[in-house]
Scaffold this motif. Structure first.
Motif, PDB file in Angstrom:
ATOM      1  N   ARG A   1     -13.620 102.933  45.179  1.00  0.00           N
ATOM      2  CA  ARG A   1     -12.241 103.392  45.336  1.00  0.00           C
ATOM      3  C   ARG A   1     -11.283 102.436  44.640  1.00  0.00           C
ATOM      4  O   ARG A   1     -11.388 101.222  44.791  1.00  0.00           O
ATOM      5  N   THR A   2     -10.344 102.995  43.908  1.00  0.00           N
ATOM      6  CA  THR A   2      -9.375 102.172  43.188  1.00  0.00           C
ATOM      7  C   THR A   2      -8.104 102.037  44.022  1.00  0.00           C
ATOM      8  O   THR A   2      -7.421 103.020  44.275  1.00  0.00           O
ATOM      9  N   PRO A   3      -7.783 100.823  44.459  1.00  0.00           N
ATOM     10  CA  PRO A   3      -6.553 100.626  45.224  1.00  0.00           C
ATOM     11  C   PRO A   3      -5.342 100.608  44.294  1.00  0.00           C
ATOM     12  O   PRO A   3      -5.470 100.751  43.073  1.00  0.00           O
ATOM     13  N   THR A   4      -4.172 100.440  44.863  1.00  0.00           N
ATOM     14  CA  THR A   4      -2.979 100.229  44.055  1.00  0.00           C
ATOM     15  C   THR A   4      -3.192  98.986  43.210  1.00  0.00           C
ATOM     16  O   THR A   4      -3.524  97.925  43.716  1.00  0.00           O
ATOM     17  N   LEU A   5      -3.015  99.125  41.896  1.00  0.00           N
ATOM     18  CA  LEU A   5      -3.290  97.988  41.039  1.00  0.00           C
ATOM     19  C   LEU A   5      -2.071  97.557  40.238  1.00  0.00           C
ATOM     20  O   LEU A   5      -1.400  96.600  40.565  1.00  0.00           O
ATOM     21  N   GLY A   6      -1.728  98.290  39.178  1.00  0.00           N
ATOM     22  CA  GLY A   6      -0.645  97.815  38.322  1.00  0.00           C
ATOM     23  C   GLY A   6      -1.190  96.853  37.282  1.00  0.00           C
ATOM     24  O   GLY A   6      -2.394  96.799  37.026  1.00  0.00           O
ATOM     25  N   GLN A   7      -0.332  96.060  36.711  1.00  0.00           N
ATOM     26  CA  GLN A   7      -0.727  95.146  35.653  1.00  0.00           C
ATOM     27  C   GLN A   7      -1.263  93.831  36.229  1.00  0.00           C
ATOM     28  O   GLN A   7      -0.801  93.372  37.270  1.00  0.00           O
ATOM     29  N   PRO A   8      -2.240  93.225  35.531  1.00  0.00           N
ATOM     30  CA  PRO A   8      -2.734  91.915  35.973  1.00  0.00           C
ATOM     31  C   PRO A   8      -1.605  90.904  36.070  1.00  0.00           C
ATOM     32  O   PRO A   8      -0.686  90.885  35.264  1.00  0.00           O
ATOM     33  N   ASP A   9      -1.660  90.080  37.098  1.00  0.00           N
ATOM     34  CA  ASP A   9      -0.625  89.089  37.358  1.00  0.00           C
ATOM     35  C   ASP A   9      -1.243  87.698  37.269  1.00  0.00           C
ATOM     36  O   ASP A   9      -2.137  87.363  38.036  1.00  0.00           O
ATOM     37  N   PRO A  10      -0.797  86.860  36.315  1.00  0.00           N
ATOM     38  CA  PRO A  10      -1.404  85.547  36.139  1.00  0.00           C
ATOM     39  C   PRO A  10      -0.837  84.480  37.064  1.00  0.00           C
ATOM     40  O   PRO A  10      -1.048  83.282  36.859  1.00  0.00           O
ATOM     41  N   SER A  11      -0.163  84.879  38.144  1.00  0.00           N
ATOM     42  CA  SER A  11       0.554  83.915  38.990  1.00  0.00           C
ATOM     43  C   SER A  11      -0.375  82.903  39.649  1.00  0.00           C
ATOM     44  O   SER A  11       0.021  81.754  39.849  1.00  0.00           O
ATOM     45  N   VAL A  12      -1.590  83.312  40.015  1.00  0.00           N
ATOM     46  CA  VAL A  12      -2.502  82.344  40.637  1.00  0.00           C
ATOM     47  C   VAL A  12      -2.863  81.250  39.645  1.00  0.00           C
ATOM     48  O   VAL A  12      -2.835  80.065  39.961  1.00  0.00           O
ATOM     49  N   GLN A  13      -3.204  81.642  38.428  1.00  0.00           N
ATOM     50  CA  GLN A  13      -3.566  80.657  37.417  1.00  0.00           C
ATOM     51  C   GLN A  13      -2.378  79.747  37.087  1.00  0.00           C
ATOM     52  O   GLN A  13      -2.544  78.553  36.873  1.00  0.00           O
ATOM     53  N   GLN A  14      -1.187  80.320  37.051  1.00  0.00           N
ATOM     54  CA  GLN A  14       0.008  79.515  36.805  1.00  0.00           C
ATOM     55  C   GLN A  14       0.213  78.497  37.912  1.00  0.00           C
ATOM     56  O   GLN A  14       0.553  77.339  37.672  1.00  0.00           O
ATOM     57  N   ALA A  15       0.000  78.923  39.162  1.00  0.00           N
ATOM     58  CA  ALA A  15       0.164  78.001  40.288  1.00  0.00           C
ATOM     59  C   ALA A  15      -0.880  76.898  40.253  1.00  0.00           C
ATOM     60  O   ALA A  15      -0.597  75.741  40.561  1.00  0.00           O
ATOM     61  N   LEU A  16      -2.108  77.259  39.882  1.00  0.00           N
ATOM     62  CA  LEU A  16      -3.153  76.250  39.792  1.00  0.00           C
ATOM     63  C   LEU A  16      -2.866  75.246  38.679  1.00  0.00           C
ATOM     64  O   LEU A  16      -3.197  74.074  38.806  1.00  0.00           O
ATOM     65  N   GLY A  17      -2.225  75.695  37.630  1.00  0.00           N
ATOM     66  CA  GLY A  17      -1.968  74.811  36.501  1.00  0.00           C
ATOM     67  C   GLY A  17      -0.691  74.016  36.628  1.00  0.00           C
ATOM     68  O   GLY A  17      -0.446  73.085  35.843  1.00  0.00           O
ATOM     69  N   SER A  18       0.121  74.332  37.630  1.00  0.00           N
ATOM     70  CA  SER A  18       1.411  73.632  37.767  1.00  0.00           C
ATOM     71  C   SER A  18       1.254  72.283  38.464  1.00  0.00           C
ATOM     72  O   SER A  18       0.234  72.013  39.065  1.00  0.00           O
TER      73      SER A  18
END
Length: 215
Positions: A198-215
């Motif tokens: 089943r495909t949930p609500t998706l939308g566009q990939p969000d790089p926020s986790v990677q940005q937070a890890l790199g900050s």
């Protein structure tokens, strides 16, 4: 003879009925702990949403999850906390309530990422992987829900270790018993979701986790 046939039929029905629960427990075996001290370090910590009160504050069960998450973060067990919950309506926002609570308890806002479409466990796990790009995480929820939550994330391809809260049981034992019973039909839904992909609500990939890890 008739009694034996009836007993065999009932046993078969019971075995089939409990099969999904047995599967999720088997998949979660060895991938969960009952305390923050027993959790490994993983960069991302996923906290699943639960009820928010009319004043916008987390309910007792959600608060217990967030307290556990704050402890894990403070002890260096995670670098980023992904809070996943329901924000389908403008006046109901679980991820925002979760973020505000964590900030009040010492977690920097820049280390918290909000997922507004974690409408159920399956959705949160799929979105963690496909929207936020997370392939490995620690998951926090109540103890009775933990096996299914861990198994769900593992079945959709996320290497998951779970930490369960048990403190909320004392605050609302009736709700805890309801949650335990609810896990039986919920396991069936989980199997359907995973098998049907089943495909949930998706939308566009969000790089926020990677940005937070790199900050």
């Amino acid at each position: 003879m008739r009694i034996r046939r009836v007993a065999l039929a009932l046993t078969t029905v019971a075995a089939i009925g409990l099969a999904p629960t047995a599967i999720v427990h088997a998949l979660a075996w060895g991938h969960q702990a009952g305390s923050a001290n027993a959790a490994p370090h993983r960069d991302v910590l996923l906290v699943l949403g639960a009820g928010v009160l009319p004043d916008g504050q987390p309910g007792a069960y959600l608060k217990a999850r967030l307290d556990l998450a704050a402890d894990l973060y403070a002890s260096g067990k995670a670098s980023v906390i992904l809070v996943s919950g329901d924000n389908r309506e403008a006046n109901y926002n679980e991820p925002l309530a979760m973020q505000r609570y964590l900030v009040r308890h010492g977690v920097p806002a820049g280390r918290i990422v909000r997922d507004p479409a974690g409408f159920d466990t399956y959705d949160s796990c799929v979105r963690a992987k496909r929207i936020y790009g997370v392939s490995r995480l620690t998951l926090v929820t109540q103890g009775y829900h933990l096996p299914r939550a861990v198994a769900t994330c593992r079945m959709v391809g996320v290497d998951t270790f779970g930490v369960g809260d048990h403190s909320a049981k004392a605050a609302s034992p009736g709700q805890w018993r309801y949650g335990v019973v609810r896990e039986l039909p919920a396991a069936w839904k989980t199997m359907y979701d995973v098998v049907s992909r089943r495909t949930p609500t998706l939308g566009q990939p969000d790089p926020s986790v990677q940005q937070a890890l790199g900050s």
